[in-house]
Design an enzyme around this catalytic site. Structure first.
Site, mmCIF file in Angstrom:
data_model
loop_
_atom_site.group_PDB
_atom_site.id
_atom_site.type_symbol
_atom_site.label_atom_id
_atom_site.label_comp_id
_atom_site.label_asym_id
_atom_site.label_seq_id
_atom_site.Cartn_x
_atom_site.Cartn_y
_atom_site.Cartn_z
ATOM 1 N N ASP A 74 -2.836 1.400 6.975
ATOM 2 C CA ASP A 74 -1.739 0.928 5.758
ATOM 3 C C ASP A 74 -1.337 -0.656 5.916
ATOM 4 O O ASP A 74 -1.314 -0.959 4.853
ATOM 5 C CB ASP A 74 -0.775 1.908 5.881
ATOM 6 N N GLU B 187 -1.316 -1.311 -4.693
ATOM 7 C CA GLU B 187 -2.462 -0.356 -4.851
ATOM 8 C C GLU B 187 -2.232 0.849 -6.176
ATOM 9 O O GLU B 187 -1.098 1.284 -6.230
ATOM 10 C CB GLU B 187 -2.914 0.491 -3.772
ATOM 11 N N ASP C 207 0.989 -1.058 0.143
ATOM 12 C CA ASP C 207 0.056 0.201 0.120
ATOM 13 C C ASP C 207 0.836 1.259 -0.111
ATOM 14 O O ASP C 207 1.458 1.479 1.006
ATOM 15 C CB ASP C 207 -0.859 -0.251 1.209
#
Length: 172
Positions: free
Chosen positions: A138, A65, A4
């Site tokens: 996160d 992501e 992420d």
């Protein structure tokens, strides 16, 4: 391995397993950099951290992501820069890389592409049979990326193999 990306907090999570089988948490962490440090040096810190994790965990694939437009352009820039570092670190090792959108990840782990962060954290806790949701968000997001890739990547690999087999069968 799921990443992420973020310039201040970059979540990394490693999950082991296969489609249709229980998944297992291997490790999760968040790389942090200070806004007081020049951006270039922060990116070096992120690169070193991702490289160390790739060396330690030796994942089969990396899911990152996909950066999407938000109203705050300064956040987009840092996220995009950290994402690029993650892509380079994986590509340097010849690892397959997949990009998944936030809504795709939310839908994969919770059934809804509009799930709240708390809902995603709760599902990660359930899927990986953890005692508590990973913190900060996160970390949970990185694990959600890894899970999404195992579930969706595995299905895509089977489709690709079936297509390749059908093409090979038609060339006789």
């Amino acid at each position: 391995m799921g990443i992420d990306p973020g310039l201040t907090r970059c979540g990394m999570g490693v999950v082991e397993g296969d489609v249709g089988r229980p998944l297992r948490l291997v490790d999760v962490n968040v790389l942090r950099t200070s806004a007081d440090v020049p951006t270039a040096q922060r990116l070096v810190t992120i690169e070193r951290g991702i490289d160390a994790w790739l060396d330690e965990h030796r994942p089969d694939a990396v899911a990152v992501e996909r950066v999407f437009a938000r109203s705050d352009s300064s956040t987009i820039m840092g996220t995009a820069q950290a994402s690029g570092i993650a892509l380079v670190c994986a590509a340097r090792r010849g690892l397959p890389v997949a990009l998944h959108t936030p809504s795709e990840v939310k839908a994969a782990v919770s059934g809804s592409g509009r799930a709240a962060k708390a809902q995603v954290g709760a599902m990660i806790t359930r899927i990986l049979r953890l005692d508590a949701p990973p913190k900060p968000a996160d970390a949970a997001d990185a694990l959600a990326l890894a899970i999404t890739h195992i579930w969706r990547g595995g299905a895509q690999a089977r489709i690709d193999a079936a297509l390749a087999a059908s093409r090979a069968g038609g060339r006789r």
